[in-house]
Design a protein around this motif. Sequence first.
Motif, PDB file in Angstrom:
ATOM      1  N   CYS A  17      -5.624   6.554  -1.792  1.00  0.00           N
ATOM      2  CA  CYS A  17      -4.209   6.817  -2.082  1.00  0.00           C
ATOM      3  C   CYS A  17      -3.507   7.413  -0.865  1.00  0.00           C
ATOM      4  O   CYS A  17      -2.356   7.077  -0.583  1.00  0.00           O
ATOM      5  CB  CYS A  17      -4.071   7.753  -3.283  1.00  0.00           C
ATOM      6  N   LEU A  20      -2.941   4.511   1.484  1.00  0.00           N
ATOM      7  CA  LEU A  20      -1.844   3.672   1.008  1.00  0.00           C
ATOM      8  C   LEU A  20      -0.495   4.337   1.269  1.00  0.00           C
ATOM      9  O   LEU A  20       0.469   3.674   1.646  1.00  0.00           O
ATOM     10  CB  LEU A  20      -1.999   3.398  -0.491  1.00  0.00           C
ATOM     11  N   ALA A  21      -0.437   5.637   1.062  1.00  0.00           N
ATOM     12  CA  ALA A  21       0.811   6.367   1.294  1.00  0.00           C
ATOM     13  C   ALA A  21       1.202   6.323   2.770  1.00  0.00           C
ATOM     14  O   ALA A  21       2.371   6.112   3.098  1.00  0.00           O
ATOM     15  CB  ALA A  21       0.671   7.811   0.824  1.00  0.00           C
ATOM     16  N   LEU A  24       2.364   2.686   3.527  1.00  0.00           N
ATOM     17  CA  LEU A  24       3.655   2.336   2.935  1.00  0.00           C
ATOM     18  C   LEU A  24       4.771   3.285   3.349  1.00  0.00           C
ATOM     19  O   LEU A  24       5.946   3.008   3.093  1.00  0.00           O
ATOM     20  CB  LEU A  24       3.543   2.328   1.401  1.00  0.00           C
ATOM     21  N   LEU A  26       5.122   6.436   2.142  1.00  0.00           N
ATOM     22  CA  LEU A  26       5.520   7.164   0.942  1.00  0.00           C
ATOM     23  C   LEU A  26       4.743   8.468   0.831  1.00  0.00           C
ATOM     24  O   LEU A  26       3.833   8.734   1.612  1.00  0.00           O
ATOM     25  CB  LEU A  26       5.261   6.307  -0.302  1.00  0.00           C
ATOM     26  N   ALA A  28       1.992  10.798  -0.734  1.00  0.00           N
ATOM     27  CA  ALA A  28       0.678  10.544  -1.334  1.00  0.00           C
ATOM     28  C   ALA A  28       0.607  11.027  -2.780  1.00  0.00           C
ATOM     29  O   ALA A  28      -0.072  10.408  -3.610  1.00  0.00           O
ATOM     30  CB  ALA A  28      -0.413  11.208  -0.502  1.00  0.00           C
ATOM     31  N   ILE A  31       1.931   8.305  -5.036  1.00  0.00           N
ATOM     32  CA  ILE A  31       0.952   7.210  -5.171  1.00  0.00           C
ATOM     33  C   ILE A  31      -0.143   7.613  -6.149  1.00  0.00           C
ATOM     34  O   ILE A  31      -0.539   6.831  -7.019  1.00  0.00           O
ATOM     35  CB  ILE A  31       0.347   6.844  -3.804  1.00  0.00           C
ATOM     36  N   ARG A  32      -0.636   8.843  -6.027  1.00  0.00           N
ATOM     37  CA  ARG A  32      -1.694   9.318  -6.935  1.00  0.00           C
ATOM     38  C   ARG A  32      -1.215   9.348  -8.376  1.00  0.00           C
ATOM     39  O   ARG A  32      -1.953   8.959  -9.291  1.00  0.00           O
ATOM     40  CB  ARG A  32      -2.168  10.703  -6.495  1.00  0.00           C
ATOM     41  N   LEU A  34       1.170   7.506  -9.701  1.00  0.00           N
ATOM     42  CA  LEU A  34       1.299   6.119 -10.152  1.00  0.00           C
ATOM     43  C   LEU A  34      -0.059   5.520 -10.503  1.00  0.00           C
ATOM     44  O   LEU A  34      -0.188   4.793 -11.497  1.00  0.00           O
ATOM     45  CB  LEU A  34       1.980   5.281  -9.075  1.00  0.00           C
ATOM     46  N   VAL A  35      -1.078   5.830  -9.716  1.00  0.00           N
ATOM     47  CA  VAL A  35      -2.422   5.314  -9.998  1.00  0.00           C
ATOM     48  C   VAL A  35      -2.950   5.891 -11.308  1.00  0.00           C
ATOM     49  O   VAL A  35      -3.531   5.174 -12.129  1.00  0.00           O
ATOM     50  CB  VAL A  35      -3.379   5.606  -8.820  1.00  0.00           C
ATOM     51  N   TYR A  50      -9.322   0.193  -8.145  1.00  0.00           N
ATOM     52  CA  TYR A  50      -9.422   1.322  -7.210  1.00  0.00           C
ATOM     53  C   TYR A  50     -10.820   1.376  -6.583  1.00  0.00           C
ATOM     54  O   TYR A  50     -10.959   1.548  -5.374  1.00  0.00           O
ATOM     55  CB  TYR A  50      -9.122   2.624  -7.958  1.00  0.00           C
TER      56      TYR A  50
END
Length: 73
Positions: A17, A20-21, A24, A26, A28, A31-32, A34-35, A50
């Motif tokens: 995560c 990914l942050a 992207l 964004l 973190a 993102i966490r 949302l996951v 994941y």
Amino acid sequence: MNKLFRSRTDSKLTGLCGGLAEWLGLNATMIRLLVIIAALCSFGTVVLIYMIGCLLVPKAPQSHYDFTPPFHQ
């Protein structure tokens, strides 16, 4: 274009995560969240995705500039 890596600095479980942050641009924490919400709503499908992502996405390379030099008096 940046390459996707698992984060070494912003890691809670595997760094996916955080990576990914960074990739992207964004936050973190968002993102966490949302996951987690997606995992609860998808009956575990997101957890499987994941885990596959953790296996496929490599860890970020270590930088020689990330260390803090020891304190000398």
